[in-house]
Design a protein around this motif. Structure first.
Motif, short mmCIF file in Angstrom:
data_model
loop_
_atom_site.label_atom_id
_atom_site.label_comp_id
_atom_site.label_asym_id
_atom_site.label_seq_id
_atom_site.Cartn_x
_atom_site.Cartn_y
_atom_site.Cartn_z
N GLY A 75 0.84 -1.19 0.00
CA GLY A 75 0.00 0.00 0.00
C GLY A 75 0.86 1.23 0.00
N THR A 76 0.23 2.37 0.22
CA THR A 76 1.01 3.61 0.26
C THR A 76 2.02 3.59 1.41
OG1 THR A 76 -0.78 4.60 1.58
CG2 THR A 76 -0.84 4.97 -0.80
N THR A 100 -3.04 -0.48 13.46
CA THR A 100 -4.21 0.26 13.00
C THR A 100 -4.39 0.13 11.50
OG1 THR A 100 -3.96 1.84 14.81
CG2 THR A 100 -5.31 2.52 12.93
N ILE A 101 -3.31 0.23 10.76
CA ILE A 101 -3.39 0.13 9.30
C ILE A 101 -3.86 -1.26 8.89
CG2 ILE A 101 -2.03 0.10 7.18
CD1 ILE A 101 -0.30 2.30 8.36
N ASP A 104 -7.70 -1.92 10.74
CA ASP A 104 -8.79 -0.98 10.48
C ASP A 104 -8.87 -0.50 9.04
OD1 ASP A 104 -9.47 -1.15 13.14
OD2 ASP A 104 -8.27 0.60 13.72
N ALA A 105 -7.73 -0.41 8.36
CA ALA A 105 -7.73 0.15 7.02
C ALA A 105 -7.73 -0.92 5.93
CB ALA A 105 -6.52 1.07 6.84
N ARG A 106 -6.94 -1.98 6.11
CA ARG A 106 -6.74 -2.92 5.01
C ARG A 106 -7.48 -4.25 5.18
NH1 ARG A 106 -0.22 -1.84 4.04
NH2 ARG A 106 -0.48 0.37 3.48
N LYS A 109 -11.24 -4.48 3.69
CA LYS A 109 -11.38 -4.59 2.24
C LYS A 109 -10.93 -5.96 1.74
CE LYS A 109 -6.89 -2.90 0.55
NZ LYS A 109 -6.21 -1.93 -0.32
N ARG A 242 -12.25 -1.31 -1.74
CA ARG A 242 -11.29 -0.62 -0.87
C ARG A 242 -11.93 0.37 0.09
NH1 ARG A 242 -10.44 1.06 -6.18
NH2 ARG A 242 -9.02 -0.71 -6.33
N ASN A 243 -13.22 0.64 -0.05
CA ASN A 243 -13.89 1.59 0.84
C ASN A 243 -14.83 0.91 1.84
OD1 ASN A 243 -12.67 3.86 -0.41
ND2 ASN A 243 -14.20 3.78 -2.05
N THR A 245 -16.09 -0.66 5.15
CA THR A 245 -15.74 -0.55 6.56
C THR A 245 -16.20 -1.81 7.31
OG1 THR A 245 -17.83 0.54 7.14
CG2 THR A 245 -16.00 1.95 6.42
N TRP A 246 -15.81 -1.90 8.59
CA TRP A 246 -16.22 -3.06 9.39
C TRP A 246 -17.73 -3.12 9.55
CZ3 TRP A 246 -13.50 -7.12 9.88
CH2 TRP A 246 -12.11 -7.08 10.00
#
Length: 392
Positions: A75-76, A100-101, A104-106, A109, A242-243, A245-246
């Motif tokens: 990722g970025t 967290t990444i 929560d973020a990856r 998705k 990719r957008n 959420t849980w």
């Protein structure tokens, strides 16, 4: 249970009867002698026997786990693979930022892509058997078109200059809620026809017509709207996980899980349907009930995945054919789980290529990548079918 064994290709030991063979090239019913041993489920069985099947499933599982870890690590902000594994296994992370990444973020998705790909593939295998059409997929009932129409109404019609800006209810409903509502409207019509008529061909035609009507309505909305508002609709229709959420993942997981669990109970009836509805009915299978359950679950799946992940095309069409080609059998007890694994791999690999690798500043839509897998498979199905017909 004995009837289901017949449907899967078994005949009584030591007696005369018929043997039903199921293979990738079709099905046939053969007379058998009284001293012949019963045929294995699925006719001649998969290529390479049990060893090939076990090896194939092991390879698919390892491939799926590998792409899951790779997609989460890239990722970025790249995260080392050992760090990802520590977070996923609950052994703790070296930094709270990495944790967290990953979580929560990856991870949402990735789970959404895994579930959507698996369920769309299983739903595609069911639709191809129910409609006896190798080009059927979960979106064949027009439910996804209804979801796009609902989303288009909110995206194009609400907001500052929208022609529905005064309707606060639509604004509060949001794009996802409107997509679910549009899918539900088409679903009610399609399932009403299915329950009343019971003919899968009629249901297929009705679904296609509903899809055309919804598509025409979207085109009319696009024609009369501000061009600056079209980008959001274009992004929605091309698919993306990719957008998610849980909170949204709970809904996606419920729809996808329903299709996957239901497929466990429908494998044997679907095997019988390969030989025709009359034959399946003669074995005591409630054909109309199988149709209704499959259509309901797959239609809900198509609506929910379109609402939350966009219209992810080609996966439900290509994965079942790849599974049958690798296994060399149409036995749903093997094809359905293999399709689920292949579908999950296709979506996650497509997400990695589309932007999950972090190499590009912007992400491509999933459909742009899955088409490179689905389109060649469709051509292969059409050309191989024609070659078999010409070879007879």
């Amino acid at each position: 249970m004995e009837r289901l064994r017949h449907a899967a290709g078994w005949a009584p030991r030591g007696g005369k009867g018929t043997r039903c063979t199921v293979s990738d090239s079709g099905t046939r019913v053969e007379e058998r002698s009284g001293h012949e041993s019963p045929a294995p489920p699925g006719g001649a069985g998969p290529r390479g026997g049990a060893g090939w099947v076990a090896g194939l499933f092991l390879l698919l599982v390892l491939l799926l786990l590998g792409i899951v870890v790779l997609l989460i690590s890239q990722g970025t902000i790249p995260i080392p693979v050992p760090e990802v594994i520590r977070v996923l296994t609950g052994r703790g992370a070296e930094s709270e930022v990495s944790r967290t990444i990953v979580l929560d973020a990856r991870l949402p998705k990735v789970v959404a892509g895994l579930l959507a790909g698996a369920a769309l593939a299983v739903g595609g295998a069911q639709m191809q058997t129910l409609f006896r059409n190798p080009l059927a997929d979960p979106f064949v009932l027009g439910v996804s078109s209804g979801a796009v129409l609902g989303a288009a109404v909110v995206i194009l019609g609400t907001g500052g200059a929208g022609w529905l800006a005064g309707l606060d209810v639509l604004s509060q409903l949001g794009v996802t809620g409107a997509a679910v509502a549009g899918a539900a409207a088409v679903l009610v019509v399609a399932l009403g026809v299915a329950r009343r008529v019971g003919d899968p061909v009629v249901v297929l035609v009705v679904g296609v017509m509903l899809g055309y009507l919804a598509g025409a309505a979207v085109d009319m909305l696009v024609y009369y709207t501000d061009p600056d508002r079209l980008q959001a609709l274009t992004t929605f229709t091309r698919g993306s996980v990719r957008n998610v959420t849980w909170d949204e993942l709970r809904v996606v997981a419920a729809a996808c899980g329903a299709v996957l669990v239901l497929s466990l109970f429908l494998a044997q009836p679907l095997n019988a349907l390969l030989l025709g509805e009359r034959y399946a009915g003669s074995l005591g299978i409630d054909v109309r009930r199988v149709h209704f359950l499959s259509l309901t679950a797959v239609a809900v799946l198509a609506g929910v995945t379109t609402a939350y992940c966009g219209a992810i095309g080609f996966v439900g069409l290509a994965a079942p054919h790849l599974a049958r080609g690798l296994l060399r059998t149409a036995d749903h007890r093997l094809v359905l789980p293999a399709s689920a694994l292949i579908g999950a791999v296709i979506v996650l690999v497509a997400e990695y290529i589309a932007g999950g690798n972090g190499l590009a500043g912007t992400a491509m839509p999933l459909n742009s990548v899955t088409a490179f897998v689905g389109a060649p498979v469709i051509l292969w199905v059409l050309l191989s079918g024609r070659a078999r017909r010409e070879g007879r």
